[in-house]
Design a protein around this motif. Structure first.
Motif, PDB file in Angstrom:
ATOM      1  N   VAL A  80       0.837  -1.206   0.000  1.00 22.71           N
ATOM      2  CA  VAL A  80       0.000   0.000   0.000  1.00 22.71           C
ATOM      3  C   VAL A  80       0.872   1.256   0.000  1.00 22.71           C
ATOM      4  O   VAL A  80       2.002   1.252   0.497  1.00 22.71           O
ATOM      5  N   THR A  81       0.321   2.334  -0.578  1.00 21.07           N
ATOM      6  CA  THR A  81       1.079   3.591  -0.701  1.00 21.07           C
ATOM      7  C   THR A  81       0.193   4.789  -0.391  1.00 21.07           C
ATOM      8  O   THR A  81       0.145   5.763  -1.142  1.00 21.07           O
TER       9      THR A  81
ATOM     10  N   LEU B  49      -5.935   8.197  -6.204  1.00 21.57           N
ATOM     11  CA  LEU B  49      -5.815   7.270  -5.075  1.00 21.57           C
ATOM     12  C   LEU B  49      -6.927   6.238  -5.178  1.00 21.57           C
ATOM     13  O   LEU B  49      -8.112   6.575  -5.130  1.00 21.57           O
ATOM     14  N   GLU B  50      -6.506   4.981  -5.334  1.00 28.76           N
ATOM     15  CA  GLU B  50      -7.459   3.881  -5.322  1.00 28.76           C
ATOM     16  C   GLU B  50      -7.517   3.318  -3.904  1.00 28.76           C
ATOM     17  O   GLU B  50      -6.519   3.376  -3.176  1.00 28.76           O
ATOM     18  N   HIS B  51      -8.662   2.783  -3.511  1.00 26.85           N
ATOM     19  CA  HIS B  51      -8.729   2.143  -2.194  1.00 26.85           C
ATOM     20  C   HIS B  51      -9.624   0.914  -2.263  1.00 26.85           C
ATOM     21  O   HIS B  51     -10.215   0.620  -3.308  1.00 26.85           O
ATOM     22  N   HIS B  80      -9.311  10.418   5.194  1.00 35.43           N
ATOM     23  CA  HIS B  80      -8.443  10.096   4.052  1.00 35.43           C
ATOM     24  C   HIS B  80      -9.276  10.181   2.786  1.00 35.43           C
ATOM     25  O   HIS B  80     -10.360   9.609   2.711  1.00 35.43           O
ATOM     26  N   ILE B  91      -4.777  15.420   1.033  1.00 35.30           N
ATOM     27  CA  ILE B  91      -5.112  13.995   0.909  1.00 35.30           C
ATOM     28  C   ILE B  91      -5.633  13.446   2.218  1.00 35.30           C
ATOM     29  O   ILE B  91      -6.597  12.714   2.263  1.00 35.30           O
ATOM     30  N   PRO B 120      -5.233   0.116   2.955  1.00 39.25           N
ATOM     31  CA  PRO B 120      -5.122  -0.184   1.522  1.00 39.25           C
ATOM     32  C   PRO B 120      -5.524   0.990   0.615  1.00 39.25           C
ATOM     33  O   PRO B 120      -6.685   1.166   0.257  1.00 39.25           O
ATOM     34  N   PHE B 121      -4.500   1.785   0.302  1.00 38.29           N
ATOM     35  CA  PHE B 121      -4.604   2.854  -0.695  1.00 38.29           C
ATOM     36  C   PHE B 121      -3.434   2.668  -1.646  1.00 38.29           C
ATOM     37  O   PHE B 121      -2.344   2.275  -1.216  1.00 38.29           O
ATOM     38  N   TRP B 122      -3.661   3.001  -2.915  1.00 36.44           N
ATOM     39  CA  TRP B 122      -2.572   2.923  -3.911  1.00 36.44           C
ATOM     40  C   TRP B 122      -2.611   4.171  -4.758  1.00 36.44           C
ATOM     41  O   TRP B 122      -3.676   4.593  -5.221  1.00 36.44           O
ATOM     42  N   LYS B 123      -1.408   4.734  -4.985  1.00 37.04           N
ATOM     43  CA  LYS B 123      -1.321   5.989  -5.744  1.00 37.04           C
ATOM     44  C   LYS B 123      -0.922   5.720  -7.191  1.00 37.04           C
ATOM     45  O   LYS B 123       0.087   5.059  -7.460  1.00 37.04           O
ATOM     46  N   TRP B 133       2.084   3.504 -11.230  1.00 34.11           N
ATOM     47  CA  TRP B 133       1.753   3.172  -9.843  1.00 34.11           C
ATOM     48  C   TRP B 133       2.964   3.431  -8.969  1.00 34.11           C
ATOM     49  O   TRP B 133       4.073   3.003  -9.294  1.00 34.11           O
ATOM     50  N   VAL B 134       2.749   4.082  -7.858  1.00 34.95           N
ATOM     51  CA  VAL B 134       3.840   4.393  -6.930  1.00 34.95           C
ATOM     52  C   VAL B 134       4.235   3.128  -6.174  1.00 34.95           C
ATOM     53  O   VAL B 134       3.365   2.383  -5.707  1.00 34.95           O
TER      54      VAL B 134
END
Lengths: 85, 150
Positions: A80-81, B49-51, B80, B91, B120-123, B133-134
Protein backbone atom coordinates in the motif's frame (compact mmCIF):
# COMPACT_ATOMS: atom_id res chain seq x y z
CA UNK A 1 -15.10 -17.29 -4.07
CA UNK A 2 -14.93 -13.60 -4.87
CA UNK A 3 -11.45 -12.46 -5.92
CA UNK A 4 -10.62 -8.74 -6.10
CA UNK A 5 -7.62 -7.11 -7.78
CA UNK A 6 -6.26 -3.65 -7.02
CA UNK A 7 -3.75 -1.19 -8.52
CA UNK A 8 -1.42 -2.79 -11.11
CA UNK A 9 -2.65 -6.29 -10.38
CA UNK A 10 -6.04 -5.14 -11.66
CA UNK A 11 -4.41 -3.72 -14.80
CA UNK A 12 -2.52 -6.94 -15.51
CA UNK A 13 -5.50 -9.18 -14.77
CA UNK A 14 -7.70 -6.93 -16.89
CA UNK A 15 -10.57 -6.74 -14.42
CA UNK A 16 -11.33 -5.67 -10.86
CA UNK A 17 -13.17 -8.72 -9.56
CA UNK A 18 -14.32 -12.19 -10.51
CA UNK A 19 -16.27 -15.08 -9.04
CA UNK A 20 -14.32 -18.36 -9.08
CA UNK A 21 -15.16 -21.91 -8.06
CA UNK A 22 -12.44 -23.16 -5.79
CA UNK A 23 -11.04 -26.66 -6.45
CA UNK A 24 -11.20 -28.90 -3.37
CA UNK A 25 -7.40 -29.12 -3.27
CA UNK A 26 -7.05 -25.37 -2.63
CA UNK A 27 -7.27 -24.76 1.11
CA UNK A 28 -4.84 -21.95 1.91
CA UNK A 29 -3.50 -18.68 0.50
CA UNK A 30 -0.33 -20.21 -1.00
CA UNK A 31 -2.33 -22.88 -2.81
CA UNK A 32 -4.83 -20.31 -4.01
CA UNK A 33 -2.12 -18.11 -5.56
CA UNK A 34 -0.48 -21.13 -7.21
CA UNK A 35 -3.83 -22.18 -8.68
CA UNK A 36 -4.79 -18.67 -9.84
CA UNK A 37 -1.55 -18.38 -11.82
CA UNK A 38 -2.57 -21.35 -13.95
CA UNK A 39 -5.93 -19.90 -15.01
CA UNK A 40 -4.86 -17.47 -17.76
CA UNK A 41 -1.94 -15.35 -18.99
CA UNK A 42 -3.59 -12.35 -17.26
CA UNK A 43 -3.67 -14.17 -13.93
CA UNK A 44 -0.06 -15.25 -14.42
CA UNK A 45 1.01 -11.68 -15.22
CA UNK A 46 -0.80 -10.25 -12.18
CA UNK A 47 0.83 -12.80 -9.88
CA UNK A 48 4.24 -13.05 -11.56
CA UNK A 49 6.01 -11.06 -8.87
CA UNK A 50 4.87 -13.15 -5.91
CA UNK A 51 6.95 -11.44 -3.16
CA UNK A 52 5.19 -8.11 -3.70
CA UNK A 53 1.65 -9.50 -3.82
CA UNK A 54 -0.27 -8.78 -0.64
CA UNK A 55 -3.34 -10.84 0.23
CA UNK A 56 -6.41 -10.06 2.30
CA UNK A 57 -9.02 -12.67 3.20
CA UNK A 58 -12.38 -11.21 4.19
CA UNK A 59 -10.74 -7.78 4.43
CA UNK A 60 -7.99 -8.81 6.86
CA UNK A 61 -4.32 -9.23 5.89
CA UNK A 62 -3.50 -12.89 5.35
CA UNK A 63 -0.32 -14.98 5.17
CA UNK A 64 0.60 -17.87 2.90
CA UNK A 65 -0.50 -20.53 5.39
CA UNK A 66 -3.86 -18.92 6.25
CA UNK A 67 -6.94 -20.92 5.26
CA UNK A 68 -9.32 -19.98 2.44
CA UNK A 69 -12.85 -21.28 1.84
CA UNK A 70 -15.34 -21.06 -1.06
CA UNK A 71 -17.41 -18.25 0.51
CA UNK A 72 -14.42 -15.99 1.19
CA UNK A 73 -13.65 -12.60 -0.32
CA UNK A 74 -9.98 -12.59 -1.29
CA UNK A 75 -8.20 -9.42 -2.39
CA UNK A 76 -4.83 -9.31 -4.15
CA UNK A 77 -2.82 -6.09 -4.29
CA UNK A 78 0.66 -4.56 -4.21
CA UNK A 79 2.13 -2.96 -1.06
CA UNK A 80 0.00 0.00 0.00
CA UNK A 81 1.08 3.59 -0.70
CA UNK A 82 -1.42 5.83 1.08
CA UNK A 83 -0.81 8.93 3.15
CA UNK A 84 1.87 11.42 2.08
CA UNK A 85 5.11 13.02 3.15
CA UNK B 1 -13.29 8.26 14.32
CA UNK B 2 -12.34 7.71 10.70
CA UNK B 3 -13.73 8.77 7.32
CA UNK B 4 -12.81 7.79 3.77
CA UNK B 5 -14.23 10.18 1.20
CA UNK B 6 -13.78 11.63 -2.25
CA UNK B 7 -14.71 15.19 -1.17
CA UNK B 8 -12.27 17.81 0.12
CA UNK B 9 -12.18 18.57 3.84
CA UNK B 10 -11.50 21.66 5.96
CA UNK B 11 -8.99 20.92 8.76
CA UNK B 12 -10.25 23.78 10.95
CA UNK B 13 -13.84 22.51 10.79
CA UNK B 14 -12.72 18.94 11.43
CA UNK B 15 -10.68 19.91 14.49
CA UNK B 16 -13.47 22.06 15.93
CA UNK B 17 -15.88 19.14 15.55
CA UNK B 18 -13.37 16.72 17.07
CA UNK B 19 -12.89 18.84 20.19
CA UNK B 20 -16.58 19.72 20.51
CA UNK B 21 -17.47 20.69 24.07
CA UNK B 22 -14.78 18.54 25.71
CA UNK B 23 -13.02 20.86 28.17
CA UNK B 24 -10.59 18.19 29.36
CA UNK B 25 -8.66 18.53 26.13
CA UNK B 26 -5.45 20.51 26.54
CA UNK B 27 -4.13 20.27 23.01
CA UNK B 28 -4.72 19.02 19.50
CA UNK B 29 -1.94 17.86 17.20
CA UNK B 30 -2.83 17.47 13.56
CA UNK B 31 -1.08 16.40 10.37
CA UNK B 32 -2.32 17.41 6.94
CA UNK B 33 -0.88 15.55 3.97
CA UNK B 34 -0.79 17.34 0.61
CA UNK B 35 -0.26 16.16 -2.95
CA UNK B 36 3.33 17.02 -3.87
CA UNK B 37 4.05 18.47 -7.27
CA UNK B 38 7.32 16.57 -7.60
CA UNK B 39 7.33 12.79 -7.66
CA UNK B 40 10.13 10.33 -8.33
CA UNK B 41 9.54 10.40 -12.08
CA UNK B 42 9.35 14.24 -12.28
CA UNK B 43 6.52 16.76 -11.94
CA UNK B 44 3.05 15.24 -11.82
CA UNK B 45 -0.20 16.71 -13.13
CA UNK B 46 -2.34 14.71 -10.72
CA UNK B 47 -2.61 11.47 -8.83
CA UNK B 48 -5.46 9.04 -8.38
CA UNK B 49 -5.81 7.27 -5.08
CA UNK B 50 -7.46 3.88 -5.32
CA UNK B 51 -8.73 2.14 -2.19
CA UNK B 52 -10.48 -1.02 -1.06
CA UNK B 53 -13.89 0.04 0.25
CA UNK B 54 -14.61 -1.78 3.48
CA UNK B 55 -11.10 -2.97 4.25
CA UNK B 56 -9.71 0.57 4.14
CA UNK B 57 -12.18 1.70 6.79
CA UNK B 58 -11.49 -1.38 8.93
CA UNK B 59 -7.73 -0.85 8.79
CA UNK B 60 -8.01 2.84 9.65
CA UNK B 61 -10.29 1.97 12.57
CA UNK B 62 -7.71 -0.55 13.76
CA UNK B 63 -4.95 2.09 13.59
CA UNK B 64 -7.07 4.50 15.65
CA UNK B 65 -7.91 1.76 18.17
CA UNK B 66 -4.20 0.97 18.54
CA UNK B 67 -3.38 4.65 19.18
CA UNK B 68 -6.16 4.85 21.78
CA UNK B 69 -4.78 1.75 23.50
CA UNK B 70 -1.25 3.18 23.64
CA UNK B 71 -1.89 6.79 24.73
CA UNK B 72 -4.47 8.54 26.92
CA UNK B 73 -6.42 10.33 24.18
CA UNK B 74 -9.68 12.26 24.32
CA UNK B 75 -10.38 12.14 20.60
CA UNK B 76 -8.77 10.81 17.46
CA UNK B 77 -9.61 11.40 13.79
CA UNK B 78 -8.38 10.24 10.41
CA UNK B 79 -9.92 11.61 7.22
CA UNK B 80 -8.44 10.10 4.05
CA UNK B 81 -9.48 11.01 0.53
CA UNK B 82 -9.55 8.87 -2.59
CA UNK B 83 -10.03 9.62 -6.29
CA UNK B 84 -8.18 12.10 -8.49
CA UNK B 85 -6.22 14.82 -6.67
CA UNK B 86 -4.03 17.61 -8.01
CA UNK B 87 -0.83 19.04 -6.49
CA UNK B 88 -1.58 21.19 -3.47
CA UNK B 89 -4.78 19.34 -2.60
CA UNK B 90 -5.17 17.79 0.85
CA UNK B 91 -5.11 14.00 0.91
CA UNK B 92 -5.21 13.08 4.56
CA UNK B 93 -5.85 14.57 7.98
CA UNK B 94 -4.80 12.92 11.23
CA UNK B 95 -5.79 14.78 14.40
CA UNK B 96 -5.36 13.79 18.02
CA UNK B 97 -6.73 15.55 21.10
CA UNK B 98 -5.45 14.87 24.59
CA UNK B 99 -5.12 16.49 28.01
CA UNK B 100 -1.38 16.75 27.50
CA UNK B 101 0.72 17.50 24.47
CA UNK B 102 3.19 14.61 24.66
CA UNK B 103 0.52 11.99 24.05
CA UNK B 104 -1.01 14.06 21.26
CA UNK B 105 2.30 14.59 19.41
CA UNK B 106 3.33 10.95 19.69
CA UNK B 107 -0.07 9.52 18.79
CA UNK B 108 -0.45 11.78 15.75
CA UNK B 109 2.89 10.67 14.33
CA UNK B 110 1.96 7.08 15.06
CA UNK B 111 -1.33 7.41 13.17
CA UNK B 112 0.37 8.75 10.06
CA UNK B 113 3.23 6.23 10.13
CA UNK B 114 0.92 3.29 10.63
CA UNK B 115 -1.79 4.23 8.18
CA UNK B 116 0.82 4.53 5.43
CA UNK B 117 1.77 0.88 5.71
CA UNK B 118 -1.58 -0.63 6.76
CA UNK B 119 -4.46 1.15 5.04
CA UNK B 120 -5.12 -0.18 1.52
CA UNK B 121 -4.60 2.85 -0.69
CA UNK B 122 -2.57 2.92 -3.91
CA UNK B 123 -1.32 5.99 -5.74
CA UNK B 124 -1.36 6.28 -9.52
CA UNK B 125 0.68 9.32 -10.56
CA UNK B 126 0.13 11.13 -13.85
CA UNK B 127 3.60 12.29 -14.91
CA UNK B 128 5.36 13.35 -18.11
CA UNK B 129 5.97 9.69 -19.04
CA UNK B 130 2.36 8.70 -18.48
CA UNK B 131 0.64 7.14 -15.48
CA UNK B 132 2.61 4.96 -13.07
CA UNK B 133 1.75 3.17 -9.84
CA UNK B 134 3.84 4.39 -6.93
CA UNK B 135 6.04 1.73 -5.34
CA UNK B 136 6.28 1.13 -1.62
CA UNK B 137 9.06 3.05 0.13
CA UNK B 138 11.48 1.30 2.49
CA UNK B 139 11.55 4.37 4.75
CA UNK B 140 7.78 4.10 5.27
CA UNK B 141 8.21 0.54 6.51
CA UNK B 142 11.03 1.72 8.77
CA UNK B 143 8.92 4.60 10.12
CA UNK B 144 6.07 2.23 10.97
CA UNK B 145 8.46 -0.32 12.48
CA UNK B 146 9.70 2.28 14.99
CA UNK B 147 6.34 1.94 16.72
CA UNK B 148 6.34 -1.86 16.86
CA UNK B 149 7.73 -1.87 20.40
CA UNK B 150 5.82 0.04 23.04
Amino acid sequence: MKVLYFAWLKTRRGLAEEELTLPAAVTNVAELLAWLRTLSPGHAAALADRPVVRVAVNQEYARAEDKVAPGDEVALFPPVTGGVG
Amino acid sequence: MIRVQRAAFDPAEEIAALVGANRRIGGVVSFVGLVREMAEGGAIAAMTLEHYPGMTERQLEAVVAEAEARWPLDACLIVHRYGRLEPGERIVLAAVASSHRDAAFDACRFLVDWLKTKAPFWKLEEGPAGARWVAEKAEDQAAAARWAQK
